[in-house]
Design an enzyme around this catalytic site. Sequence first.
Site, PDB file in Angstrom:
ATOM      1  N   SER A  96       0.818  -1.215   0.000  1.00  0.00           N
ATOM      2  CA  SER A  96       0.000   0.000   0.000  1.00  0.00           C
ATOM      3  C   SER A  96       0.850   1.263   0.000  1.00  0.00           C
ATOM      4  CB  SER A  96      -0.948   0.011   1.211  1.00  0.00           C
ATOM      5  OG  SER A  96      -0.216   0.006   2.428  1.00  0.00           O
ATOM      6  N   HIS A  97       2.135   1.148   0.371  1.00  0.00           N
ATOM      7  CA  HIS A  97       2.987   2.336   0.436  1.00  0.00           C
ATOM      8  C   HIS A  97       4.302   2.144  -0.311  1.00  0.00           C
ATOM      9  CE1 HIS A  97      -0.165   3.314   3.214  1.00  0.00           C
ATOM     10  NE2 HIS A  97       0.182   4.585   3.042  1.00  0.00           N
ATOM     11  N   GLU A 100      -4.718   0.108   1.248  1.00  0.00           N
ATOM     12  CA  GLU A 100      -5.004  -1.324   1.114  1.00  0.00           C
ATOM     13  C   GLU A 100      -6.407  -1.522   0.517  1.00  0.00           C
ATOM     14  OE1 GLU A 100      -3.720  -4.816   0.882  1.00  0.00           O
ATOM     15  OE2 GLU A 100      -2.381  -3.468   1.956  1.00  0.00           O
TER      16      GLU A 100
HETATM   17  N1  LIG Z   1       0.987   8.622   5.637  1.00  0.00           N
HETATM   18  C1  LIG Z   1      -0.203   8.278   5.988  1.00  0.00           C
HETATM   19  O1  LIG Z   1      -1.049   9.152   6.111  1.00  0.00           O
HETATM   20  C2  LIG Z   1      -0.582   6.871   6.272  1.00  0.00           C
HETATM   21  C3  LIG Z   1       0.341   5.841   6.187  1.00  0.00           C
HETATM   22  N2  LIG Z   1      -0.032   4.568   6.530  1.00  0.00           N
HETATM   23  C4  LIG Z   1       0.962   3.502   6.453  1.00  0.00           C
HETATM   24  O2  LIG Z   1       0.363   2.308   6.018  1.00  0.00           O
HETATM   25  C5  LIG Z   1       1.133   1.215   6.475  1.00  0.00           C
HETATM   26  C6  LIG Z   1       0.247   0.031   6.740  1.00  0.00           C
HETATM   27  O3  LIG Z   1      -0.617   0.301   7.838  1.00  0.00           O
HETATM   28  P1  LIG Z   1      -1.770  -0.757   8.256  1.00  0.00           P
HETATM   29  O4  LIG Z   1      -2.621  -1.037   7.089  1.00  0.00           O
HETATM   30  O5  LIG Z   1      -2.433  -0.277   9.479  1.00  0.00           O
HETATM   31  O6  LIG Z   1      -0.884  -2.029   8.548  1.00  0.00           O
HETATM   32  P2  LIG Z   1      -1.219  -3.372   9.368  1.00  0.00           P
HETATM   33  O7  LIG Z   1      -2.601  -3.412   9.880  1.00  0.00           O
HETATM   34  O8  LIG Z   1      -0.758  -4.445   8.474  1.00  0.00           O
HETATM   35  O9  LIG Z   1      -0.236  -3.256  10.639  1.00  0.00           O
HETATM   36  C7  LIG Z   1       1.089  -3.113  10.407  1.00  0.00           C
HETATM   37  C8  LIG Z   1       1.905  -3.246  11.670  1.00  0.00           C
HETATM   38  O10 LIG Z   1       1.466  -4.341  12.487  1.00  0.00           O
HETATM   39  C9  LIG Z   1       2.494  -5.360  12.514  1.00  0.00           C
HETATM   40  N3  LIG Z   1       1.852  -6.669  12.496  1.00  0.00           N
HETATM   41  C10 LIG Z   1       0.965  -7.139  11.594  1.00  0.00           C
HETATM   42  N4  LIG Z   1       0.589  -8.397  11.899  1.00  0.00           N
HETATM   43  C11 LIG Z   1       1.262  -8.741  13.021  1.00  0.00           C
HETATM   44  C12 LIG Z   1       1.310  -9.905  13.834  1.00  0.00           C
HETATM   45  N5  LIG Z   1       0.584 -10.963  13.544  1.00  0.00           N
HETATM   46  N6  LIG Z   1       2.119  -9.912  14.917  1.00  0.00           N
HETATM   47  C13 LIG Z   1       2.858  -8.821  15.213  1.00  0.00           C
HETATM   48  N7  LIG Z   1       2.856  -7.678  14.484  1.00  0.00           N
HETATM   49  C14 LIG Z   1       2.060  -7.639  13.403  1.00  0.00           C
HETATM   50  C15 LIG Z   1       3.289  -5.092  11.273  1.00  0.00           C
HETATM   51  O11 LIG Z   1       4.576  -5.691  11.292  1.00  0.00           O
HETATM   52  P3  LIG Z   1       5.157  -6.243   9.884  1.00  0.00           P
HETATM   53  O12 LIG Z   1       5.403  -5.039   9.045  1.00  0.00           O
HETATM   54  O13 LIG Z   1       6.391  -7.007  10.219  1.00  0.00           O
HETATM   55  O14 LIG Z   1       4.074  -7.132   9.317  1.00  0.00           O
HETATM   56  C16 LIG Z   1       3.325  -3.571  11.273  1.00  0.00           C
HETATM   57  O15 LIG Z   1       4.198  -3.040  12.221  1.00  0.00           O
HETATM   58  C17 LIG Z   1       1.947   1.735   7.643  1.00  0.00           C
HETATM   59  O16 LIG Z   1       3.311   1.668   7.281  1.00  0.00           O
HETATM   60  C18 LIG Z   1       1.503   3.177   7.824  1.00  0.00           C
HETATM   61  O17 LIG Z   1       2.529   4.104   8.163  1.00  0.00           O
HETATM   62  C19 LIG Z   1      -1.279   4.266   6.985  1.00  0.00           C
HETATM   63  C20 LIG Z   1      -2.209   5.256   7.083  1.00  0.00           C
HETATM   64  C21 LIG Z   1      -1.957   6.632   6.695  1.00  0.00           C
HETATM   65  O1  LIG Z   2      -3.143   4.400   3.190  1.00  0.00           O
HETATM   66  C1  LIG Z   2      -3.530   5.423   3.793  1.00  0.00           C
HETATM   67  O2  LIG Z   2      -4.387   5.385   4.686  1.00  0.00           O
HETATM   68  C2  LIG Z   2      -2.908   6.699   3.432  1.00  0.00           C
HETATM   69  N1  LIG Z   2      -1.755   6.709   2.918  1.00  0.00           N
HETATM   70  C3  LIG Z   2      -1.071   7.844   2.419  1.00  0.00           C
HETATM   71  C4  LIG Z   2      -1.736   9.124   2.713  1.00  0.00           C
HETATM   72  C5  LIG Z   2      -3.179   9.050   2.882  1.00  0.00           C
HETATM   73  C6  LIG Z   2      -3.646   7.923   3.713  1.00  0.00           C
END
Ligand SMILES: NC(=O)C1=CN([C@@H]2O[C@H](COP(=O)(O)OP(=O)(O)OC[C@H]3O[C@@H](n4cnc5c(N)ncnc54)[C@H](OP(=O)(O)O)[C@@H]3O)[C@@H](O)[C@H]2O)C=CC1
Ligand SMILES: O=C(O)C1=NCCCC1
Length: 338
Positions: free
Chosen positions: A47-48, A188
Amino acid sequence: MSEEVTLPLDEVRRISIDVLKAGGLSDDHAHAIAEVVYAGQRDECHSHGLYRLLGCVRSVREGKVNPNAVPDVVDHAPAVVRVDAHFGFSPLAFERGKPMLVEKARRMGLAAMAINNCYHFSALWPEVEAISAEGLVALAMTPSHSWVAPAGGNKPVFGTNPIAFAWPRPDGPPFVFDFATSAIARGEIELHRRAGKPIPTGWAIDSEGNPTNDPTAALAGAMLTFGGHKGSALSAMIELMAGPLIGDMTSAESMAFDEEVGAAPCHGELILAFDPKVFLGADAAQHVSRAEKMFESIIGQGARLPSQRRYEARERSKVNGVRIPNALYDDLQALLPR
Ligand SMILES: NC(=O)C1=CN([C@@H]2O[C@H](COP(=O)(O)OP(=O)(O)OC[C@H]3O[C@@H](n4cnc5c(N)ncnc54)[C@H](OP(=O)(O)O)[C@@H]3O)[C@@H](O)[C@H]2O)C=CC1
Ligand SMILES: O=C(O)C1=NCCCC1
């Protein structure tokens, strides 16, 4: 015909730089952004990774982002660095501000960096990982656009608001977590839509407030927080700490500022760095070894540490390269000069 294409890692970096430069970003921005996109794809955070380049270029084309912005780093207070990104993307602002944040954390024990006026699209773990490489503990958070309903409600208020933490370890890579405070990152859901796949129940509701498995309905409706009221409260904290506290926009304000253009969110980011040596002095090694015992007791029962999957993916990608959908590859090629 294969539905995916395999790319060696150096190709991921090259495509990123070329797409960004062709999209009008300055050399400095193209390189800083390419590094976070590269890291995301390498660690199989789809996703990123490369997917984000599409939104970066669109944000510049829509005239929102300043593709040549030069961030200003300001020594604001003994423990506070401020970086004005001047409406450019955040990775260059972070790169420019980090040395002063690290220096202040080493001197004060705890320091904060507020990045303002930045377009933000990236994962946060590359930042906290970079700070932990300096021997510091790090915490980062940022709002996004208001896509997420508060627990108990059905109308978007919060952003997907990620929070990331890193703890340096003596004999290996840091303990890192990084997740959205929504049930899942919006990216995602977008990837599910692109792949024509349903989303799991619990990620989102449609615009009538009904649970949905349809990514298009989810994107038009409201996303849900993770962990009900707990994710909701954390998300509110991030809005406050990386919004009003640092004089920047909330996710709702960022959404209004976008004027329905569909650019990356524009707001602030807050990053905290702690130096264990200042907190612990001569006792540092003893306390660090207690932390290691905790990690061992997690791994010892067959559970995994957050970041373990990512580190394994990193090693795999070095050997095998990365796989991306053909459709994404074609979309990226279309952004390159003919
Ligand atoms: N800039 C922005 O505005 C935004 C950015 N994002 C980015 O999106 C990315 C994904 O977020 P999101 O969809 O919430 O990701 P997830 O729900 O997949 O959670 C990710 C985190 O949980 C850990 N994790 C997942 N499964 C397990 C498990 N079974 N046991 C232990 N740890 C676990 C992952 O480790 P591992 O990586 O090793 O699997 C990681 O640190 C992030 O990097 C976030 O910074 C999200 C929202 C907005
Ligand atoms: O996946 C998300 O949630 C986001 N990623 C980048 C910036 C906007 C939100």
